[in-house]
Design an enzyme around this catalytic site. Structure first.
Site, PDB file in Angstrom:
ATOM      1  N   LYS A  51       0.781  -1.271   0.016  1.00 47.62           N
ATOM      2  CA  LYS A  51      -0.089  -0.077   0.062  1.00 47.62           C
ATOM      3  C   LYS A  51       1.060   1.165  -0.191  1.00 47.62           C
ATOM      4  CE  LYS A  51      -3.953  -2.291   2.042  1.00 47.62           C
ATOM      5  NZ  LYS A  51      -4.751  -2.732   3.312  1.00 47.62           N
ATOM      6  N   GLN A  95      -5.170  -1.502   9.593  1.00 48.34           N
ATOM      7  CA  GLN A  95      -5.105  -2.691   8.903  1.00 48.34           C
ATOM      8  C   GLN A  95      -5.911  -3.613   9.850  1.00 48.34           C
ATOM      9  OE1 GLN A  95      -4.030  -3.352   5.721  1.00 48.34           O
ATOM     10  NE2 GLN A  95      -4.227  -5.673   5.797  1.00 48.34           N
ATOM     11  N   ASP A 118     -11.556   2.708   3.783  1.00 50.57           N
ATOM     12  CA  ASP A 118     -11.978   1.198   3.453  1.00 50.57           C
ATOM     13  C   ASP A 118     -13.462   1.202   3.239  1.00 50.57           C
ATOM     14  OD1 ASP A 118     -10.241  -0.761   3.942  1.00 50.57           O
ATOM     15  OD2 ASP A 118      -9.809  -0.319   5.900  1.00 50.57           O
TER      16      ASP A 118
HETATM   17  N1  GUN Z   1      -7.348  -6.833   5.956  1.00 50.41           N
HETATM   18  C1  GUN Z   1      -7.197  -7.518   4.619  1.00 50.41           C
HETATM   19  N2  GUN Z   1      -8.046  -6.564   3.849  1.00 50.41           N
HETATM   20  C2  GUN Z   1      -8.325  -5.437   4.296  1.00 50.41           C
HETATM   21  C3  GUN Z   1      -8.811  -4.453   3.864  1.00 50.41           C
HETATM   22  O1  GUN Z   1      -9.264  -4.406   2.883  1.00 50.41           O
HETATM   23  N3  GUN Z   1      -8.713  -3.353   4.707  1.00 50.41           N
HETATM   24  C4  GUN Z   1      -8.321  -3.373   5.856  1.00 50.41           C
HETATM   25  N4  GUN Z   1      -8.259  -2.233   6.673  1.00 50.41           N
HETATM   26  N5  GUN Z   1      -7.845  -4.296   6.547  1.00 50.41           N
HETATM   27  C5  GUN Z   1      -7.593  -5.462   5.617  1.00 50.41           C
END
Ligand code: GUN
Length: 281
Positions: A51, A95, A118
């Site tokens: 990311k 996350q 998100d």
């Molecule tokens: N963990 C796995 N996929 C995601 C996601 O799309 N967003 C977040 N915040 N954590 C994750």
């Protein structure tokens, strides 16, 4: 047809890079993404690194805040509140998964919904289900963009979503409804999943069971989107038996190289959208 998520994501990032440059010349500021990582889950560490890398690549400001697994919940919430007030932070992502002592719901609800890249905040979930403007969760948004690459008009198609999670299954259902699909949501208690799959023009597999969807579960000419990322002894595999299903389907996403790369590209897109909304006010 194998749906190339890697290429589509690269194209999306290329477009975002141009957009970010435009925003920079207009506002003398660039979108900023802050990711919070708690603990040292190996998969989460890789996701977060990617990311950060791609956010920088498109010219955004990118920051990762790392906390040990035993961080006090209060300290995390205070940091989120601080970021909510910081104009340089356009998007905040915490996350998941989080350690058990931290209330995930409280964390999600503390993020200002206008910075919720998100799309997990109840305000965004509600807006999406009401058909109003909202942040859309990145993985289903990526699936939806890939589907549209294969077929522009999904109206009247019968779609099946396997898995009912807040991250994928439920928001995916909303996006398919928006496209005028008839949607069947299935899950671990569904009686005859094979029969349900065989009725579908579109299959979204997001359940986390390696190679669950077999060749004889799929109608000829169906479009199959595989959200699964399952670690097995023979490497990473999806929720779909690719070798079997690719012989029957009209189009299918591979794993890896399908939905995965789109998720991060959509996160960057959401961050740009949050920046734009904050500046157009
Ligand atoms: N963990 C796995 N996929 C995601 C996601 O799309 N967003 C977040 N915040 N954590 C994750």
């Amino acid at each position: 047809m194998i749906i190339d998520g890697k290429k589509t994501a690269a194209e999306l990032r290329e477009g975002l890079k141009k957009k970010v440059a435009e925003l920079k010349s207009t506002y003398n500021a660039v979108p900023g993404l802050t990711v919070i990582l708690v603990g040292d889950d190996p998969a989460s560490k890789i996701y977060v690194k990617n990311k950060e890398k791609f956010a920088k690549e498109v010219g955004m400001n990118s920051e990762v805040i790392r906390y040990p697994a035993d961080i006090e919940e209060k300290k995390l919430l205070n940091k989120i509140n601080e970021l909510n007030k910081n104009d340089k932070t356009s998007g905040i992502l915490v996350q998941l998964p989080l350690p058990k002592h931290i209330d995930k719901r409280k964390v999600i609800e503390t993020i200002d919904h206008t910075k919720d890249v998100d799309g997990f905040h109840p305000m965004n979930v509600g807006n999406l289900s009401s058909g109003y403007s909202s942040s859309i969760p990145c993985t289903p948004l990526g699936c939806s963009l890939l589907l549209k690459k294969v077929e522009k008009n999904l109206s009247g198609k019968h779609a099946i979503v396997i898995g009912r999670s807040n991250l994928n299954g439920k928001p995916m259902t909303q996006l398919l409804l928006k496209e005028n699909c008839t949607v069947t949501i299935t899950h671990s208690k569904t009686k005859d999943l094979k029969a349900e799959c065989l009725r579908a023009d579109i299959i979204i597999a997001a359940v986390g069971i390696p190679k669950l969807v077999k060749g004889d579960w799929v109608k000829k000419g169906a479009i199959v989107i595989d959200v699964g990322i399952n670690k097995t002894d023979s490497g990473i595999v999806g929720d779909v038996d690719f070798d079997q299903v690719s012989k029957v389907a009209k189009a299918i996403t591979p794993v890896p190289g399908g939905v995965g790369p789109m998720t991060i590209a959509c996160l960057l897109r959401n961050t740009v959208e949050c920046f734009k909304k904050a500046h157009y006010k």
